[in-house]
Design a protein around this motif. Structure first.
Motif, PDB file in Angstrom:
ATOM      1  N   ARG A 558       0.843  -1.196   0.000  1.00 39.90           N
ATOM      2  CA  ARG A 558       0.000   0.000   0.000  1.00 39.90           C
ATOM      3  C   ARG A 558       0.878   1.246   0.000  1.00 39.90           C
ATOM      4  O   ARG A 558       1.783   1.368   0.837  1.00 39.90           O
ATOM      5  CB  ARG A 558      -0.914  -0.016   1.224  1.00 39.90           C
ATOM      6  CG  ARG A 558      -1.905   1.124   1.306  1.00 39.90           C
ATOM      7  CD  ARG A 558      -2.885   0.864   2.446  1.00 39.90           C
ATOM      8  NE  ARG A 558      -3.748   2.004   2.700  1.00 39.90           N
ATOM      9  CZ  ARG A 558      -4.727   2.014   3.605  1.00 39.90           C
ATOM     10  NH1 ARG A 558      -4.971   0.923   4.321  1.00 39.90           N
ATOM     11  NH2 ARG A 558      -5.466   3.086   3.794  1.00 39.90           N
ATOM     12  N   ALA A 559       0.600   2.161  -0.919  1.00 39.00           N
ATOM     13  CA  ALA A 559       1.479   3.323  -1.082  1.00 39.00           C
ATOM     14  C   ALA A 559       0.668   4.581  -1.363  1.00 39.00           C
ATOM     15  O   ALA A 559      -0.532   4.534  -1.665  1.00 39.00           O
ATOM     16  CB  ALA A 559       2.465   3.076  -2.221  1.00 39.00           C
ATOM     17  N   LYS A 560       1.366   5.699  -1.275  1.00 42.01           N
ATOM     18  CA  LYS A 560       0.778   7.005  -1.573  1.00 42.01           C
ATOM     19  C   LYS A 560       1.877   7.881  -2.145  1.00 42.01           C
ATOM     20  O   LYS A 560       3.036   7.804  -1.720  1.00 42.01           O
ATOM     21  CB  LYS A 560       0.210   7.626  -0.304  1.00 42.01           C
ATOM     22  CG  LYS A 560      -0.543   8.933  -0.510  1.00 42.01           C
ATOM     23  CD  LYS A 560      -0.946   9.545   0.829  1.00 42.01           C
ATOM     24  CE  LYS A 560      -2.032   8.753   1.492  1.00 42.01           C
ATOM     25  NZ  LYS A 560      -2.539   9.425   2.721  1.00 42.01           N
ATOM     26  N   CYS A 561       1.527   8.714  -3.120  1.00 40.70           N
ATOM     27  CA  CYS A 561       2.517   9.636  -3.678  1.00 40.70           C
ATOM     28  C   CYS A 561       1.802  10.862  -4.221  1.00 40.70           C
ATOM     29  O   CYS A 561       0.569  10.875  -4.365  1.00 40.70           O
ATOM     30  CB  CYS A 561       3.334   8.966  -4.783  1.00 40.70           C
ATOM     31  SG  CYS A 561       2.429   8.694  -6.331  1.00 40.70           S
ATOM     32  N   PHE A 562       2.564  11.900  -4.538  1.00 43.91           N
ATOM     33  CA  PHE A 562       1.999  13.081  -5.173  1.00 43.91           C
ATOM     34  C   PHE A 562       1.856  12.831  -6.667  1.00 43.91           C
ATOM     35  O   PHE A 562       2.561  12.007  -7.261  1.00 43.91           O
ATOM     36  CB  PHE A 562       2.872  14.301  -4.894  1.00 43.91           C
ATOM     37  CG  PHE A 562       2.872  14.700  -3.438  1.00 43.91           C
ATOM     38  CD1 PHE A 562       1.740  15.223  -2.842  1.00 43.91           C
ATOM     39  CD2 PHE A 562       4.008  14.522  -2.656  1.00 43.91           C
ATOM     40  CE1 PHE A 562       1.732  15.573  -1.503  1.00 43.91           C
ATOM     41  CE2 PHE A 562       4.022  14.873  -1.324  1.00 43.91           C
ATOM     42  CZ  PHE A 562       2.874  15.399  -0.740  1.00 43.91           C
ATOM     43  N   ASN A 563       0.941  13.550  -7.287  1.00 44.01           N
ATOM     44  CA  ASN A 563       0.558  13.273  -8.676  1.00 44.01           C
ATOM     45  C   ASN A 563       1.736  13.228  -9.640  1.00 44.01           C
ATOM     46  O   ASN A 563       1.835  12.334 -10.483  1.00 44.01           O
ATOM     47  CB  ASN A 563      -0.457  14.325  -9.153  1.00 44.01           C
ATOM     48  CG  ASN A 563      -1.835  14.128  -8.547  1.00 44.01           C
ATOM     49  OD1 ASN A 563      -2.113  13.090  -7.947  1.00 44.01           O
ATOM     50  ND2 ASN A 563      -2.696  15.127  -8.691  1.00 44.01           N
ATOM     51  N   GLU A 564       2.648  14.187  -9.526  1.00 38.99           N
ATOM     52  CA  GLU A 564       3.724  14.271 -10.513  1.00 38.99           C
ATOM     53  C   GLU A 564       4.734  13.133 -10.389  1.00 38.99           C
ATOM     54  O   GLU A 564       5.578  12.956 -11.272  1.00 38.99           O
ATOM     55  CB  GLU A 564       4.443  15.619 -10.400  1.00 38.99           C
ATOM     56  CG  GLU A 564       5.163  15.842  -9.082  1.00 38.99           C
ATOM     57  CD  GLU A 564       4.322  16.583  -8.062  1.00 38.99           C
ATOM     58  OE1 GLU A 564       4.898  17.296  -7.225  1.00 38.99           O
ATOM     59  OE2 GLU A 564       3.069  16.459  -8.098  1.00 38.99           O
ATOM     60  N   ASP A 565       4.652  12.377  -9.293  1.00 37.12           N
ATOM     61  CA  ASP A 565       5.632  11.316  -9.071  1.00 37.12           C
ATOM     62  C   ASP A 565       5.095   9.920  -9.374  1.00 37.12           C
ATOM     63  O   ASP A 565       5.725   8.924  -9.000  1.00 37.12           O
ATOM     64  CB  ASP A 565       6.118  11.357  -7.619  1.00 37.12           C
ATOM     65  CG  ASP A 565       6.868  12.637  -7.299  1.00 37.12           C
ATOM     66  OD1 ASP A 565       7.653  13.080  -8.162  1.00 37.12           O
ATOM     67  OD2 ASP A 565       6.661  13.194  -6.211  1.00 37.12           O
ATOM     68  N   LEU A 566       3.952   9.819 -10.047  1.00 36.18           N
ATOM     69  CA  LEU A 566       3.365   8.494 -10.293  1.00 36.18           C
ATOM     70  C   LEU A 566       4.323   7.584 -11.056  1.00 36.18           C
ATOM     71  O   LEU A 566       4.501   6.414 -10.692  1.00 36.18           O
ATOM     72  CB  LEU A 566       2.046   8.637 -11.073  1.00 36.18           C
ATOM     73  CG  LEU A 566       1.404   7.308 -11.486  1.00 36.18           C
ATOM     74  CD1 LEU A 566       1.005   6.490 -10.267  1.00 36.18           C
ATOM     75  CD2 LEU A 566       0.200   7.538 -12.400  1.00 36.18           C
ATOM     76  N   GLY A 567       4.946   8.078 -12.113  1.00 33.96           N
ATOM     77  CA  GLY A 567       5.827   7.239 -12.919  1.00 33.96           C
ATOM     78  C   GLY A 567       6.993   6.699 -12.107  1.00 33.96           C
ATOM     79  O   GLY A 567       7.292   5.493 -12.137  1.00 33.96           O
ATOM     80  N   LYS A 568       7.649   7.569 -11.348  1.00 35.04           N
ATOM     81  CA  LYS A 568       8.782   7.148 -10.535  1.00 35.04           C
ATOM     82  C   LYS A 568       8.347   6.159  -9.453  1.00 35.04           C
ATOM     83  O   LYS A 568       9.044   5.189  -9.148  1.00 35.04           O
ATOM     84  CB  LYS A 568       9.441   8.369  -9.892  1.00 35.04           C
ATOM     85  CG  LYS A 568      10.013   9.358 -10.895  1.00 35.04           C
ATOM     86  CD  LYS A 568      10.495  10.624 -10.194  1.00 35.04           C
ATOM     87  CE  LYS A 568      11.004  11.643 -11.202  1.00 35.04           C
ATOM     88  NZ  LYS A 568      11.416  12.903 -10.550  1.00 35.04           N
ATOM     89  N   THR A 569       7.181   6.425  -8.870  1.00 39.20           N
ATOM     90  CA  THR A 569       6.684   5.560  -7.804  1.00 39.20           C
ATOM     91  C   THR A 569       6.383   4.163  -8.320  1.00 39.20           C
ATOM     92  O   THR A 569       6.759   3.152  -7.705  1.00 39.20           O
ATOM     93  CB  THR A 569       5.420   6.171  -7.168  1.00 39.20           C
ATOM     94  OG1 THR A 569       5.757   7.441  -6.604  1.00 39.20           O
ATOM     95  CG2 THR A 569       4.847   5.270  -6.099  1.00 39.20           C
TER      96      THR A 569
END
Length: 879
Positions: A558-569
């Motif tokens: 389970r994870a969470k990230c900011f929108n601009e970091d989706l690819g890296k995440t």
């Protein structure tokens, strides 16, 4: 880092001086309402010890419009949740409800604030409950140790006083004195109101209607002058040693209240030293040396400056001298400015990311506003990022040097060992005086961004084909078998991401117990492309956090990230799943921590009792027991076992990826396809192993441990998850019997008879089996009566079913809780991904409310008569 456009709250005053603060956020039809009374243990006189907490309990007993414990039941019936807490500085009553019930919510809070009319009989009943609450703290080794730290560290500071009071002070309280205490402090000029969420336009008029007639006394409230405690109390270097069966080491050192100008700098220093997995002490004691299973920091601070309590749980015996040596070495490094400036910048980012994520939930927002208003004024909340960014490296070191003086330190050692540690005995304050060192003036820390250049960028993701299921749900199935679902919701600067699989402990043979737990957890500690340290640095730079959650029948990343970091995440998530490193050192660390956790369970009566009860149903080392297995099975696992488990089970076709957020679907699926389509699928999925046979004859077992409290666990088998209708009915039955503060157990065991401070009813199920558990923690002298009442309640429901209003309230409550949980994008992603991985369709997630509404009284009675009968009562009692 994403900078969100957060609209600040607004505030106003009523003529009676009550301040109210409104934070409007219409992204979800939910509200959180809180009333803060500025009274806690710090301001109590010696003869009033524990009175603030006592009044918090009594306010729920009876009010003008909700007599006879009716208030909690009323809130549940409306689909809301209400509770309260008392702290050093305040008493807070808080309420979560659908936004259309704003008026009803304000009515309820006003009743608690100034319409409580509890009787003398209520006081006597609640005395027994609070005494059981105090005993429960004394019965839990870690909580008891923490109380010991608090009572011995301070000399004159009011923070020394326990929030609950003492058994003696609670017994001495009477109706007249409690009413006087309430009248003295529960006044509009000593309170403030916080509203967050989808607040409608007539909120000001409603607040005036329900709180405007709260009378402000003509006599001014005179509170103790504790301004001298803005600075930490000046003490002397101290050492405490005592003999107890649970091993703990603790270091207490000054902490500054938030109003202090150096509080942010000292917070950064403490995070560098001891808070979180990136701290120096965690890295050395848990990860590198494996001497401790955990390092925790608790705050003894509020409006007054107090202390940070660092609690160490040794994972190996007879190594305490080494632990204390490392504590000292890392402490001296900070005072000598041997500190990595880049790490200081990362810590500041950690704090800011946590602050930003706090704006996702209405309850979190209300909590943050309340905390800031209490200390410096809520307006400071919105400048917090700038405030933390402005903290300099020099300020961090200077603050630590100023306040972490050896005279203000206290060491604690607790053990069952006969011999005490020579290091503690011989330690003096001179051991904590650092050599003078200059702070370099040319420090220009920069966090290198090019370190994650090898990860995908969202903007570069190609388009991909996907299927639209409805207005907000989209689906894609990759050729390698990975299933992807996207839930598109507006106005979210962050994304929830979960990768779920039905690979779990249910696939483990008896000689493999703990293998999935250890494999899946170790996968987070480095990949073949990036070390654990690199992954940590990436996560902290971008505010990406990930954890593995082990359910009985599934494993979730389970994870969470900011929108601009989706690819890296997603790129990092792919590496974790497909290319784990299985570093021997980290695997050993995880085994050590898990083994120590299991060993300590036997020292906690509640955990011990539950485990023994579960063994009565499923036997020893069952696949339905702990996900981490047993001490023996963990000790036998080797690196090749983990690699083989991963090779056999962890491949794309075994997973479902769910993403929830506000990005355009084409962007989400483009990056998902470019990241995951390159993975090759492996073998077919391996079925779960057969479940243990059910025992036919119930039994009662008693473990005599001379505990402060008796711990009762009573339960048996229940409906399987594949029986969807009955399973839904059983979840409602669990809510009716022991789900919250309006349940039958609560009303009868706690409120009517005052047998148990804590009681409840849990129900768990997987596809092929379910089991339920009723519990209560009571005085050992009352255990027979308490057990008898539990069985009477169960028998009554099995024979007569439940009342219609009980079912309606339970339905409204569970539906309301589901809506509150759904504020979180990571919760939504987790729920969708987990259900689809277990073979359910999307409708099972979407139509939960309809399933709950479809359950009838007959359905409840059928489930109760089948499963609650005495021939399904397995009982374990700790005395």
């Amino acid at each position: 880092m994403t900078v969100t456009n957060i609209s600040p709250a607004r505030s106003a005053f009523l003529p009676n001086s009550l301040k109210y603060i409104i934070h409007n956020d219409n992204t979800n039809p939910l509200i959180c309402l809180q009333i803060y009374i500025r009274i806690g243990s710090v301001k109590e006189k010696p003869a009033e010890a524990g009175f603030a907490h006592f009044i918090e309990h009594l306010a729920f007993k009876s009010t003008r419009d909700f007599p006879l414990n009716a208030l909690s039941e009323h809130v549940t019936r409306l689909g809301g949740a209400i509770n309260a807490y008392t702290d050093f500085d305040c008493t807070c009553y808080y309420l979560m409800m659908p936004s259309e019930l704003l008026e009803e919510g304000l009515h309820i809070l006003s009743q608690l604030a100034f319409q409580a009319d509890f009787a003398s009989d209520d006081v006597e009943i609640e005395k027994d409950i609070i005494i059981e609450e105090i005993k429960q703290y004394e019965n839990e080794p870690e909580m008891e140790f923490f109380d010991y730290l608090q009572s011995t560290y301070f000399d004159k500071s009011p923070l020394k006083k326990p929030v609950l009071g003492t058994i003696e002070s609670v017994k001495a309280a009477d109706h007249k004195r409690l009413l006087a205490f309430q009248a003295k402090y529960y006044r509009p000029d000593n309170a403030f109101l916080v509203l967050s969420g989808d607040i409608n336009g007539n909120a000001d008029e409603l607040i005036k209607h329900y709180f405007g007639n709260w009378k402000k006394p003509s006599k001014a409230l005179i509170l103790p002058d504790y301004s001298r405690f803005m600075e930490p109390e000046t003490l002397k270097f101290r050492k405490f040693e005592r003999r107890k069966k649970t091993d703990f080491i603790a270091l207490l050192m000054p902490e500054l209240c938030e109003a202090h100008p150096n509080s942010d700098a000292l917070l950064v220093a403490m995070r560098y030293y001891a808070i979180g997995k990136a701290s120096k002490l965690y890295k050395r004691l848990v990860e590198r040396e494996k001497l401790c299973s955990s390092v925790k920091v608790s705050s003894l601070c509020g409006e007054l400056s107090g202390a940070s309590a660092i609690l160490f749980t040794p994972s190996v015996k007879n190594r305490r001298d080494e632990i204390i040596t490392i504590i000292r070495e890392e402490f001296l490094d900070i005072l000598a400015a041997r500190v990595d400036p880049v790490e200081i910048e990362l810590i500041k980012l950690d704090i800011i990311h946590s602050w930003l994520y706090g704006f996702e939930s209405m309850e979190n927002i209300a909590n943050m506003i309340g905390a800031e208003e209490f200390i410096k004024g809520y307006e400071n909340l919105y400048q917090y990022a700038e405030q933390i960014t402005a903290v300099s490296f020099e300020e961090v070191i200077d603050s630590a040097r100023k306040y972490w003086q050896p005279d203000n330190l206290a060491f604690y050692y607790q053990s069952f060992a006969a011999k005490q540690p020579t290091t503690v005995q011989n330690m003096t304050k001179r051991d904590f005086i650092a050599e003078p060192a200059e702070i370099a003036h040319d420090l220009t820390p920069r966090i290198p961004e090019n370190e994650d250049a090898d990860f995908h960028c969202l903007a570069s993701a190609p388009s991909a084909d996907f299927e639209q299921l409805d207005e907000i749900h989209f689906r894609m199935n990759l050729s390698n078998g990975l299933k992807i679902i996207y839930r598109h919701i507006p106005h979210k600067p962050m994304l929830g991401i979960t990768l779920s699989t039905e690979v779990c402990q249910l696939k483990e043979r008896s000689d493999q117990r703990g293998e999935n737990f250890l494999t899946s957890t170790a996968m987070l500690y480095g990949t073949r492309a990036h070390s654990h340290e690199q992954i940590m640095q990436f996560s902290r730079r971008h505010g990406f956090n990930i954890r593995v959650i082990h359910h009985l029948d599934s494993t979730n990343y389970r994870a969470k990230c900011f929108n601009e970091d989706l690819g890296k995440t997603l790129d990092l998530l792919k590496e974790i799943i497909a290319q784990p490193l299985f570093n021997p050192h980290h695997v050993s660390m995880l085994k050590t921590a898990a083994i120590d956790s299991i060993r300590r369970e036997n020292q906690y009566p509640v955990s011990y009792s539950y485990q023994r009860w579960l063994m009565m149903l499923f036997g020893t080392n069952s696949i339905l027991d702990r996900s981490c297995g047993s001490i023996g099975s963990l000790g036998k696992l080797r690196l090749n076992d983990l690699r083989q488990w991963h090779l056999t089970h962890y491949h794309p076709a075994a997973f479902v990826l769910a993403v929830v957020g506000s990005l355009p679907p084409k962007d989400v699926f483009g990056v998902c396809a470019s990241v995951f389509d390159q993975l090759e699928s492996k073998a077919d999925l391996i079925p779960n192993l057969p479940l243990p046979e059910r025992k036919k004859s119930p039994e009662i077992r008693i473990s005599r441990q001379k505990a402060e409290q008796s711990v009762i666990h009573l339960g048996g088998y229940g409906t399987a998850a594949k029986d969807v209708k009955q399973n839904t009915a059983f979840h409602l039955l669990a809510q009716i019997l022991g789900g919250d503060i309006s349940s039958r157990f609560f009303n009868i065991l706690r409120e009517k008879h005052a047998y148990a401070y804590q009681c409840g009813f849990d129900f768990s199920s997987i596809r092929e089996i379910g089991f339920w558990n009723a519990y209560a923690f009571c005085d050992p002298d009352d255990y027979k009566d308490c057990l008898r009442l539990i069985r009477e309640i169960l028998t009554d429901v099995a024979e007569n079913g439940v009342h219609s209003d009980e079912l309606s309230s339970a339905q409204n409550y569970l539906i309301g809780m589901n809506r509150f949980d759904s504020e979180s994008v990571s919760y939504q992603a987790s729920a969708i991904s987990n259900l689809l991985a277990l073979g359910y369709d999307l409708d099972h997630f979407l139509f939960r409310e309809q399933r709950l509404r479809s359950v009838s009284n007959d359905d409840i009675k059928n489930v109760a008569s089948t499963w609650l009968k005495p021939d399904n009562h397995f009982i374990h009692i700790v005395l």
